[in-house]
Design a protein around this motif. Structure first.
Motif, mmCIF file in Angstrom:
data_model
loop_
_atom_site.group_PDB
_atom_site.id
_atom_site.type_symbol
_atom_site.label_atom_id
_atom_site.label_comp_id
_atom_site.label_asym_id
_atom_site.label_seq_id
_atom_site.Cartn_x
_atom_site.Cartn_y
_atom_site.Cartn_z
ATOM 1 N N GLU A 3 -2.717 -11.632 -0.635
ATOM 2 C CA GLU A 3 -1.500 -12.347 -0.986
ATOM 3 C C GLU A 3 -0.312 -11.452 -0.645
ATOM 4 N N GLU A 4 0.856 -12.056 -0.534
ATOM 5 C CA GLU A 4 2.049 -11.309 -0.147
ATOM 6 C C GLU A 4 2.282 -10.128 -1.092
ATOM 7 N N GLY A 5 2.404 -8.957 -0.539
ATOM 8 C CA GLY A 5 2.659 -7.741 -1.309
ATOM 9 C C GLY A 5 1.431 -7.121 -1.940
ATOM 10 N N GLU A 6 0.317 -7.858 -1.978
ATOM 11 C CA GLU A 6 -0.896 -7.361 -2.623
ATOM 12 C C GLU A 6 -1.448 -6.122 -1.918
ATOM 13 N N LEU A 7 -1.487 -6.142 -0.612
ATOM 14 C CA LEU A 7 -2.035 -5.025 0.142
ATOM 15 C C LEU A 7 -1.243 -3.749 -0.138
ATOM 16 N N GLU A 8 0.063 -3.836 -0.067
ATOM 17 C CA GLU A 8 0.901 -2.659 -0.304
ATOM 18 C C GLU A 8 0.684 -2.114 -1.714
ATOM 19 N N ARG A 9 0.603 -2.998 -2.710
ATOM 20 C CA ARG A 9 0.378 -2.568 -4.107
ATOM 21 C C ARG A 9 -0.989 -1.898 -4.247
ATOM 22 N N LEU A 10 -2.011 -2.493 -3.633
ATOM 23 C CA LEU A 10 -3.360 -1.918 -3.718
ATOM 24 C C LEU A 10 -3.426 -0.544 -3.062
ATOM 25 N N VAL A 11 -2.832 -0.422 -1.897
ATOM 26 C CA VAL A 11 -2.839 0.864 -1.189
ATOM 27 C C VAL A 11 -2.128 1.921 -2.030
ATOM 28 N N ALA A 12 -0.957 1.569 -2.551
ATOM 29 C CA ALA A 12 -0.193 2.533 -3.366
ATOM 30 C C ALA A 12 -0.988 2.942 -4.612
ATOM 31 N N ALA A 13 -1.607 1.986 -5.287
ATOM 32 C CA ALA A 13 -2.383 2.294 -6.488
ATOM 33 C C ALA A 13 -3.602 3.144 -6.146
ATOM 34 N N ALA A 14 -4.281 2.804 -5.066
ATOM 35 C CA ALA A 14 -5.462 3.575 -4.655
ATOM 36 C C ALA A 14 -5.063 4.992 -4.267
ATOM 37 N N GLY A 66 0.125 7.535 5.855
ATOM 38 C CA GLY A 66 1.490 7.844 5.444
ATOM 39 C C GLY A 66 2.465 6.700 5.605
ATOM 40 N N GLY A 67 2.005 5.533 5.973
ATOM 41 C CA GLY A 67 2.894 4.399 6.102
ATOM 42 C C GLY A 67 3.445 4.190 7.493
ATOM 43 N N ARG A 68 3.139 5.096 8.435
ATOM 44 C CA ARG A 68 3.570 4.875 9.821
ATOM 45 C C ARG A 68 2.674 3.812 10.417
ATOM 46 N N GLY A 69 3.239 2.750 10.869
ATOM 47 C CA GLY A 69 2.444 1.639 11.370
ATOM 48 C C GLY A 69 1.901 0.842 10.199
ATOM 49 N N SER A 70 1.244 -0.250 10.507
ATOM 50 C CA SER A 70 0.711 -1.093 9.445
ATOM 51 C C SER A 70 -0.597 -0.505 8.917
ATOM 52 N N PHE A 71 -0.861 -0.775 7.658
ATOM 53 C CA PHE A 71 -2.107 -0.307 7.058
ATOM 54 C C PHE A 71 -3.306 -0.945 7.759
ATOM 55 N N LEU A 72 -3.205 -2.255 8.055
ATOM 56 C CA LEU A 72 -4.324 -2.922 8.733
ATOM 57 C C LEU A 72 -4.516 -2.386 10.155
ATOM 58 N N GLY A 73 -3.450 -1.940 10.795
ATOM 59 C CA GLY A 73 -3.579 -1.286 12.096
ATOM 60 C C GLY A 73 -4.348 0.021 11.965
ATOM 61 N N TRP A 74 -4.035 0.772 10.917
ATOM 62 C CA TRP A 74 -4.724 2.029 10.632
ATOM 63 C C TRP A 74 -6.211 1.760 10.395
ATOM 64 N N VAL A 75 -6.500 0.710 9.632
ATOM 65 C CA VAL A 75 -7.889 0.309 9.365
ATOM 66 C C VAL A 75 -8.581 -0.075 10.671
ATOM 67 N N THR A 76 -7.888 -0.784 11.536
ATOM 68 C CA THR A 76 -8.461 -1.203 12.823
ATOM 69 C C THR A 76 -8.847 0.005 13.671
ATOM 70 N N VAL A 77 -7.987 1.012 13.704
ATOM 71 C CA VAL A 77 -8.295 2.234 14.465
ATOM 72 C C VAL A 77 -9.565 2.878 13.916
ATOM 73 N N ILE A 78 -9.659 2.999 12.608
ATOM 74 C CA ILE A 78 -10.835 3.629 11.991
ATOM 75 C C ILE A 78 -12.090 2.802 12.267
ATOM 76 N N ALA A 79 -12.008 1.489 12.117
ATOM 77 C CA ALA A 79 -13.181 0.628 12.365
ATOM 78 C C ALA A 79 -13.612 0.702 13.827
ATOM 79 N N SER A 80 -12.652 0.679 14.738
ATOM 80 C CA SER A 80 -12.979 0.759 16.170
ATOM 81 C C SER A 80 -13.643 2.087 16.498
ATOM 82 N N ASN A 81 -13.105 3.163 15.955
ATOM 83 C CA ASN A 81 -13.696 4.477 16.201
ATOM 84 C C ASN A 81 -15.092 4.587 15.600
ATOM 85 N N ALA A 82 -15.300 4.004 14.427
ATOM 86 C CA ALA A 82 -16.624 4.032 13.802
ATOM 87 C C ALA A 82 -17.636 3.250 14.644
#
Length: 181
Positions: A3-14, A66-82
């Motif tokens: 949901e809108e804003g949920e991802l950012e809140r979850l990342v910050a809390a985690a 660190g917030g550079r780029g989107s979090f889902l983009g960061w996840v995509t890089v990690i998943a692709s590399n894995a």
């Protein structure tokens, strides 16, 4: 998915150390990561293995985002590399066991290495060897489904450069994956 804003809140809390937020974030990311890994590794067990490695890496390195780029983009890089790492590991195991691997492959089929798209992985390996600067942009755009703008942001690279790299990579990959090659 989020949901809108949920991802950012979850990342910050985690990132702040909330174990419940971390667990929930990883559970919500699992289908996304598995889908990304499946783009490289269509055999479900292989994609699952890569997804587990990616989720472990995301959990371990969550503080590094660190917030550079989107979090889902960061996840995509990690998943692709894995996924690529899982493929390389499977390839080494197959070679070590002296399994017969085909010299040339039919792009419409999967390999003897547990369902991996050998044609795609071999072409990516050749692209990485011959044109290493093109790989990441291509993987994020064409296999990770990020927009050109998201790729540029994720790589901190001008949009025109990203478009050119993707164009060059696609031309290279078409030559490698063309039937009858």
């Amino acid at each position: 998915m989020f949901e809108e804003g949920e991802l950012e809140r979850l990342v910050a809390a985690a990132q702040a150390g909330d174990p419940g937020a971390r667990e929930y974030l990883l559970a919500k990311l699992r289908p996304v990561v598995l889908r990304r890994c499946s783009r490289f590794l269509p055999h479900h067990a292989d994609a699952e293995e890569a997804a587990q490695d990616a989720l472990l890496s995301i959990s371990t390195h969550l503080g590094d985002y660190g917030g550079r780029g989107s979090f889902l983009g960061w996840v995509t890089v990690i998943a692709s590399n894995a996924a690529r790492s899982t493929y390389r590991s499977m390839r080494r195991r197959a070679e070590d066991s002296h399994a017969d691997l085909p010299d040339s492959v039919d792009p419409r089929t999967t390999s003897v290495i547990a369902g991996t798209r050998l044609d795609l992985m071999e072409a990516l390996g050749a692209l990485e060897r011959q044109h290493p600067t093109l790989v990441e942009s291509f993987v994020l755009r064409d296999l990770g489904d990020l927009t050109y703008a998201q790729v540029a942001e994720e790589l901190d690279t001008p949009l025109g450069t990203v478009r050119d790299r993707i164009h060059q990579a696609r031309r290279f990959m078409r030559g490698r994956l063309a039937p009858g090659r």
